[in-house]
Design a protein around this motif. Structure first.
Motif, mmCIF file in Angstrom:
data_model
loop_
_atom_site.group_PDB
_atom_site.id
_atom_site.type_symbol
_atom_site.label_atom_id
_atom_site.label_comp_id
_atom_site.label_asym_id
_atom_site.label_seq_id
_atom_site.Cartn_x
_atom_site.Cartn_y
_atom_site.Cartn_z
ATOM 1 N N SER A 242 0.847 -1.198 0.000
ATOM 2 C CA SER A 242 0.000 0.000 0.000
ATOM 3 C C SER A 242 0.876 1.239 0.000
ATOM 4 O O SER A 242 2.052 1.194 0.352
ATOM 5 N N ASN A 243 0.282 2.350 -0.411
ATOM 6 C CA ASN A 243 0.965 3.636 -0.241
ATOM 7 C C ASN A 243 0.035 4.629 0.449
ATOM 8 O O ASN A 243 0.193 5.828 0.327
ATOM 9 N N LYS A 244 -0.969 4.089 1.164
ATOM 10 C CA LYS A 244 -1.962 4.964 1.792
ATOM 11 C C LYS A 244 -1.310 5.914 2.805
ATOM 12 O O LYS A 244 -1.615 7.097 2.838
ATOM 13 N N LEU A 245 -0.435 5.358 3.619
ATOM 14 C CA LEU A 245 0.184 6.181 4.665
ATOM 15 C C LEU A 245 1.599 6.520 4.219
ATOM 16 O O LEU A 245 2.559 5.993 4.717
ATOM 17 N N GLY B 31 -4.632 1.912 16.189
ATOM 18 C CA GLY B 31 -5.381 0.866 16.882
ATOM 19 C C GLY B 31 -4.747 0.532 18.206
ATOM 20 O O GLY B 31 -3.637 0.975 18.520
ATOM 21 N N ASP B 32 -5.454 -0.267 18.996
ATOM 22 C CA ASP B 32 -4.961 -0.632 20.322
ATOM 23 C C ASP B 32 -3.883 -1.706 20.244
ATOM 24 O O ASP B 32 -3.091 -1.861 21.154
ATOM 25 N N VAL B 33 -3.934 -2.478 19.153
ATOM 26 C CA VAL B 33 -2.985 -3.578 19.005
ATOM 27 C C VAL B 33 -2.162 -3.317 17.766
ATOM 28 O O VAL B 33 -2.709 -2.989 16.706
ATOM 29 N N SER B 34 -0.860 -3.408 17.893
ATOM 30 C CA SER B 34 0.017 -3.287 16.732
ATOM 31 C C SER B 34 1.336 -3.923 17.111
ATOM 32 O O SER B 34 1.989 -3.478 18.053
ATOM 33 N N LYS B 35 1.693 -4.999 16.414
ATOM 34 C CA LYS B 35 2.933 -5.678 16.756
ATOM 35 C C LYS B 35 3.536 -6.334 15.525
ATOM 36 O O LYS B 35 2.845 -6.537 14.519
ATOM 37 N N LEU B 36 4.804 -6.656 15.638
ATOM 38 C CA LEU B 36 5.502 -7.312 14.539
ATOM 39 C C LEU B 36 6.474 -8.312 15.147
ATOM 40 O O LEU B 36 7.310 -7.947 15.971
ATOM 41 N N TRP C 126 -5.081 11.382 12.709
ATOM 42 C CA TRP C 126 -6.343 11.342 11.972
ATOM 43 C C TRP C 126 -6.811 9.895 11.875
ATOM 44 O O TRP C 126 -6.944 9.329 10.810
ATOM 45 N N GLY C 127 -7.056 9.285 13.053
ATOM 46 C CA GLY C 127 -7.569 7.917 13.098
ATOM 47 C C GLY C 127 -6.693 6.983 12.297
ATOM 48 O O GLY C 127 -5.465 7.016 12.399
ATOM 49 N N TYR D 45 1.965 7.162 11.199
ATOM 50 C CA TYR D 45 2.972 6.817 12.202
ATOM 51 C C TYR D 45 4.318 6.627 11.525
ATOM 52 O O TYR D 45 4.406 6.076 10.422
ATOM 53 N N ASN D 46 5.354 7.067 12.202
ATOM 54 C CA ASN D 46 6.683 7.051 11.604
ATOM 55 C C ASN D 46 7.280 5.639 11.597
ATOM 56 O O ASN D 46 7.015 4.832 12.491
ATOM 57 N N PHE D 47 8.113 5.399 10.599
ATOM 58 C CA PHE D 47 8.897 4.168 10.537
ATOM 59 C C PHE D 47 10.147 4.305 11.406
ATOM 60 O O PHE D 47 10.705 5.391 11.537
ATOM 61 N N THR D 48 10.551 3.188 11.967
ATOM 62 C CA THR D 48 11.815 3.113 12.700
ATOM 63 C C THR D 48 12.590 1.933 12.127
ATOM 64 O O THR D 48 11.995 0.937 11.736
#
Ligand SMILES: [Ca+2]
Ligand SMILES: [Ca+2]
Length: 1010
Positions: free
Chosen positions: A450-453, A494-499, A536-537, A542-545
């Motif tokens: 995707s390129n949305k964000l 979201g409340d959950v975000s992991k990798l 904006w929801g 969110y930034n990449f690290t």
């Protein structure tokens, strides 16, 4: 604010003369729609209203009902009715005359014939700018008429007295006084202001001045004609500012322009253009504001009213430089990351000049190994911009840093830190910049490019927006000792975000090496919640690290990224292993429950992970059950990076729980699905029966569940007479059908119980925990209801273990709890009464149950099998023990030979077997009675007998007489009696042809193929 102009009667020959002859004849029409209207020039008005604006005295100007048919004023009632007080409330609305003296007269006529017509007079004074009613002036009542005017006379009025006339339901005309001092008001109203510039920002010129310009119209709203050169007859542009009360007042007049044209009373001017040239430096910000955004108004000089032009912020005559990466401003010290590249990468930033003067650049340099730009110094006109493209060349691998420096006349230097990484061409590198998932990566679900964000790194990334982690698997890597891999990762909203990052040598057994999480305790493992731009929801950028993986041991491995609601990009590291052939089972649908003698359908997809085509039949496609191949399907050509779907149909003949998997095997690759555990249950001949007639389909309050309420329960007794089931019948499935008023899905926690019972009617067992516990619970869990407007199955319970019916009545209880609701009309039978009760509520269930219609129930049940029995004897009629009788159905076609010869014989037919007892008797249950069967009867020392049977007539008695042999194997390679007779293997399973080697049976004889 109003400036009264004291009219000199000597100088201005107005209608009234000074002594004894002032007359107001009301012959000039006035607009009485304004409650404060003035009856004649120089008159005033003391308006008196009730609590509501409608509670006023109404006046009418009448053109022809005055003295001698002239114009006059008609007054309405000086009171209103107050509904709250239930009373008439008086008003004292006064028409105020000029200051008069001596004898005063007024012509008065009643407006109707009632007694409630009068006129009163009061002394009025002006106090603090307001008119105040004083003492009443009495007069000798001349007796008012409704047919003609009567003169009312006041005498001895002191010079300079303002008289208020309180007229009530009368016409008045021809007011006269011995003397009068008529004060006529001058007034001007601004009726139009059109600003020349409607932008907030307004540019200054080379002298740092800006021009305010407006097109204005004014109207003479006073009682005196206005003439050019008159006092205050001008228009101004003024800077406005808040006073202590916050109201905007004139802070400074910026320009004054005389009005050149005369304006008669009531006339409006043509458009007048006003301008003011203002020094930017003379404008100060309003307190609390850091810009010079200020309000500018037009002011008229007669009565000093104002009207806004616009709010302006002067833009100084200077360059104002700002540098942006998309929406993100880059200031000195900011970092611009060009990301990782294996080739050449460019990044374009934009330099804006927001000033009113041109921006003359004096330096535009890019420093740092590998970084360059073709942009050069130039002049950027006011409010223009230029693009600056920065290039990072791919010359030498490694992390790169540099600086972009911008200098210009009149601006501060901008120095931005450049960053990027040139990737070793020998390393694996993925940046998703073609917008596609790479062919050599395996997406196990939910991943997408995707390129949305769009964020600071580059345009495309891979994301799994689903909170459940699924794997994105790399191609095979060569990991050297001490080698590492890095990648950029970012959270999603979201409340959950992991990798999670795993490695595996076989893509089956995975080892976790790193977990990144928004809530990770260790900061180094956190997916940052910093973002670019505005939160904006789900659109928050969110930034990449960048993260580095350094704990994967040396060797050939696969790496998997298991993201749940997270993104990755710019994966760099290790080395791609050279792989000529590789295939991967991307999905397999294998049932976990199946039944003996019933088809098992399996679907699997295989993806070619390389560009090399895998030819048809260069591999096998097989389904394994309990370690045996039980189904094989055509191995079709697998295209370059292609994906094929394979269907298998198998049949099991043995109960138990076994490993099941699909395997694709060839010289070039071997790919297997995960191993599933499949439970094979005993065979049940099934039938579907309906219990109850469908009589009612539009009633809600019903069993089994009342889904209109958040909670519901029911108990139903289905009498044995209604069930018509044999004892021992196994119930495998229960269904209730119904419909709703709209298509609606709701989820509820549902429990369903069954019980064989002697009870003839419901016994409120749901109120008795012990009794409920004694029932068989056949469902307990979340249930996804999908209510349709068309009738469909609403509640279906598949019984994991069949429920054995004993021949008694059947009790069915159900319970539901949900936060949702749906109008649901279950099919009901209202001809069977007293068999069903229910209760339902959105809160606590009622203490008692209510009778309701019997819900129509659909059961899937097993029927009694047909029976085949008989005796196996020798030719002398002696029973043969341990003879096997095998039935093999002819209904299901065996596996088609591939290339003319089956590579593997798979018994996927329905089979039943029985063994004779000591006396040669046998009996066998046949569930699938509709099929035709080949029969093979074998016994040691006897020739094998064959036959064909069916069960069209029901149970079958079948005896077999076997011929004795001297050896187990007879007439090897002897002539076959019937070349087209069926061929069987030694187990009695029918074959599709003679096997290439081994023992087979035809025409009751055994043969050995070599
Ligand atoms: Ca008149
Ligand atoms: Ca990318």
């Amino acid at each position: 604010m109003r400036k009264l102009f004291l009219l000199s009667l000597a100088a201005l020959a107005l209608s009234a003369s000074a002594q004894g002859s002032y007359t107001a004849d009301f012959n000039t029409a006035v607009d009485t729609s304004d409650p404060a209207f003035r009856a004649a020039p120089g008159w005033r008005h003391l308006v008196h209203t009730g609590a509501y604006s409608s509670q006023i005295v109404t006046y009418t100007y009448v053109t022809d009902n005055g003295v001698d048919g002239s114009g006059c004023i008609q007054a309405g009632a000086q009171s209103y009715f107050d509904w709250w007080e239930d009373a008439e409330v008086p008003l004292y609305d006064l028409l105020i005359t000029p200051a008069v003296g001596g004898t005063v007269t007024l012509q008065v006529m009643k407006a109707n014939s009632s007694d409630n017509c009068f006129v009163e007079f009061y002394k009025v004074t002006k106090t603090d700018g307001n008119w105040v009613r004083g003492e009443q002036i009495t007069y000798e009542d001349p007796g008012l008429l409704s047919i003609d005017y009567t003169e009312v006379e006041l005498t001895g009025i002191e010079e300079g007295t303002y008289i208020g006339i309180r007229a009530n339901n009368v016409y008045i005309d021809d007011f006269t006084a011995t003397s009068a001092n008529v004060e006529l008001e001058r007034a001007l109203t601004i009726t139009q202001v059109i600003p020349a510039i409607t932008e907030q920002n307004i540019d200054c010129d080379e002298n740092n001045q800006f021009e305010i310009k407006a097109t204005v119209k004014v109207k003479n709203t006073g009682e005196v004609d206005l003439t050019a050169g008159g006092e205050g007859y001008n228009l101004q542009i003024a800077l406005m500012g808040p006073n202590d009360a916050g109201a905007y007042v004139v802070e400074r007049v910026l320009s004054t322009q005389a009005i050149e044209t005369d304006l008669a009373v009531g006339a409006e001017s043509d458009e007048i253009v006003l301008t003011a040239l203002v020094d930017e430096s003379s404008i100060e910000p309003v307190a609390g504001n850091d810009t010079k955004a200020r309000r500018y108004d037009v002011v008229e000089g007669v009565t000093h009213t104002t009207k806004p032009i616009h709010n302006y912020t002067p833009v100084p005559y200077a360059p104002i430089a700002s540098l942006y990466d998309g929406m993100s401003e880059l200031t000195t010290g900011s970092e611009l990351d060009l990301g990782a590249t294996g080739t050449e990468v460019t990044k374009t930033v934009t330099l804006y000049n927001d000033g009113a003067a041109p921006l003359q650049l004096t330096a535009l340099t890019v420093e740092g190994e590998g970084f360059s730009t073709e942009a050069t110094v130039t002049t950027i006109a006011k409010h223009e911009h230029m693009d600056i493209t920065i290039k990072l060349a791919s010359s030498t691998p490694g992390a790169k840093t540099g600086t972009l420096t911008i200098q210009g006349e009149g601006i501060d230097d901008i120095a931005v830190n450049l960053k990027g990484e040139v990737v070793d061409p020998n390393k694996w590198f993925v940046n998703f910049e073609d917008g596609q998932m790479p062919n050599n990566m395996i997406n196990l679900g939910n991943w997408q490019v995707s390129n949305k964000l769009v964020t600071g790194i580059n345009k495309y990334y891979a994301t799994n927006d689903n909170a459940d982690p699924t794997m994105l698997i790399s191609p095979k890597m060569e990991v050297a000792e001490g080698d590492n891999m890095s990648f950029a990762a970012a959270r999603n909203y979201g409340d959950v975000s992991k990798l999670e990052v795993y490695y595996s040598t076989d893509r089956k057994n995975w080892t976790l090496v790193r977990t990144l999480d928004i809530n990770a305790e260790n900061e180094a493992d956190q997916l940052t919640s910093d973002y670019t731009g505005t939160a904006w929801g789900s659109n928050t950028k969110y930034n990449f690290t960048r993260f580095t993986i350094d704990n994967i041991p040396a060797g050939e491995v696969y790496v998997a990224f298991a993201a749940g609601n997270a993104r990755i990009d710019d994966i760099v590291g290790y080395k791609l292993a050279q792989v000529e052939h590789d295939a991967f089972v991307t999905s397999a649908t294998i049932p976990t429950v199946a039944m003996v003698n019933n088809p098992i359908n399996v679907v699997a997809t295989l993806r070619n992970m390389t560009e090399n085509v895998e030819a048809a039949d260069s591999y096998t496609a097989r389904f394994y059950l309990n370690g045996e191949v039980v189904a094989e399907t055509e191995a079709t050509e697998l295209a370059s990076n292609g994906e094929n779907t394979y269907q298998f149909t198998a049949m099991a003949h043995q109960t138990g729980t076994f490993e099941a998997y699909v395997e694709f095997a060839g010289d070039n690759f071997n790919a297997t699905s995960p191993i599933y555990m499949m439970t094979i249950t005993e065979e049940l001949a099934t039938a579907e029966i309906q219990v109850g007639d469908v009589k009612v389909t539009d009633q809600r309050k019903n069993a089994p569940l009342e889904l209109y309420n958040n909670k519901s329960e029911s108990e139903t007794i289905y009498p044995s007479s209604l069930l018509n089931l044999s004892p021992g019948t196994k119930i495998t499935r229960i269904a209730f059908r119904g419909k709703g008023t709209s298509n609606k899905d709701i989820t509820a926690n549902v429990q369903v119980w069954l019980e064989n019972t002697e009870d003839a009617t419901p016994q409120n067992v749901l109120l008795d925990a012990e009794k409920i516990a004694a029932m068989t619970q056949v469902y307990n869990g979340s249930y996804a209801f999908s209510i349709k407007t068309e009738t469909s199955e609403v509640l279906v319970v598949e019984l994991a273990e069949p429920f054995v019916y004993t021949g008694q009545n059947l009790r069915v209880c159900a319970h539901s709890e949900s936060s949702g609701w749906a109008t649901t009309y279950f099919e009901q039978d209202n001809t069977v009464t007293g068999q069903s009760i229910y209760r339902a509520s959105d809160t606590s269930l009622p203490a008692t149950f209510t009778a309701c219609n019997l819900p129509v129930m659909y059961l899937t049940v097993s029927n009694e099998p047909v029976q085949m029995s008989g005796r196996v004897t020798d030719q002398q009629g002696n029973g043969i023990a341990d003879a096997t009788i095998t039935l093999t159905a002819r209904a299901i076609e065996p596996v088609e030979p591939i290339d003319g010869a089956p590579r593997r014989i798979i018994n996927n037919n329905v089979t039943y077997t029985a063994t004779t007892d000591a006396d040669g008797n046998y009996t066998m249950q046949v569930f699938q009675a509709g099929l035709q069967y080949d029969v093979v009867v074998e016994a040691e020392g006897y020739e094998t007998a064959t036959d064909v049977v069916d069960f069209a007539a029901g149970n079958l008695d079948k005896d077999f007489v076997l011929t004795s042999t001297t050896t187990g194997i007879n007439d090897v390679n002897a002539e076959v009696l019937d070349e087209n007779a069926p061929i069987y293997d030694i187990m009695g399973r029918r074959l599709t042809g003679k096997p290439s080697q081994g023992i087979y049976i035809q025409n009751g004889r055994k043969y050995i193929a070599r």
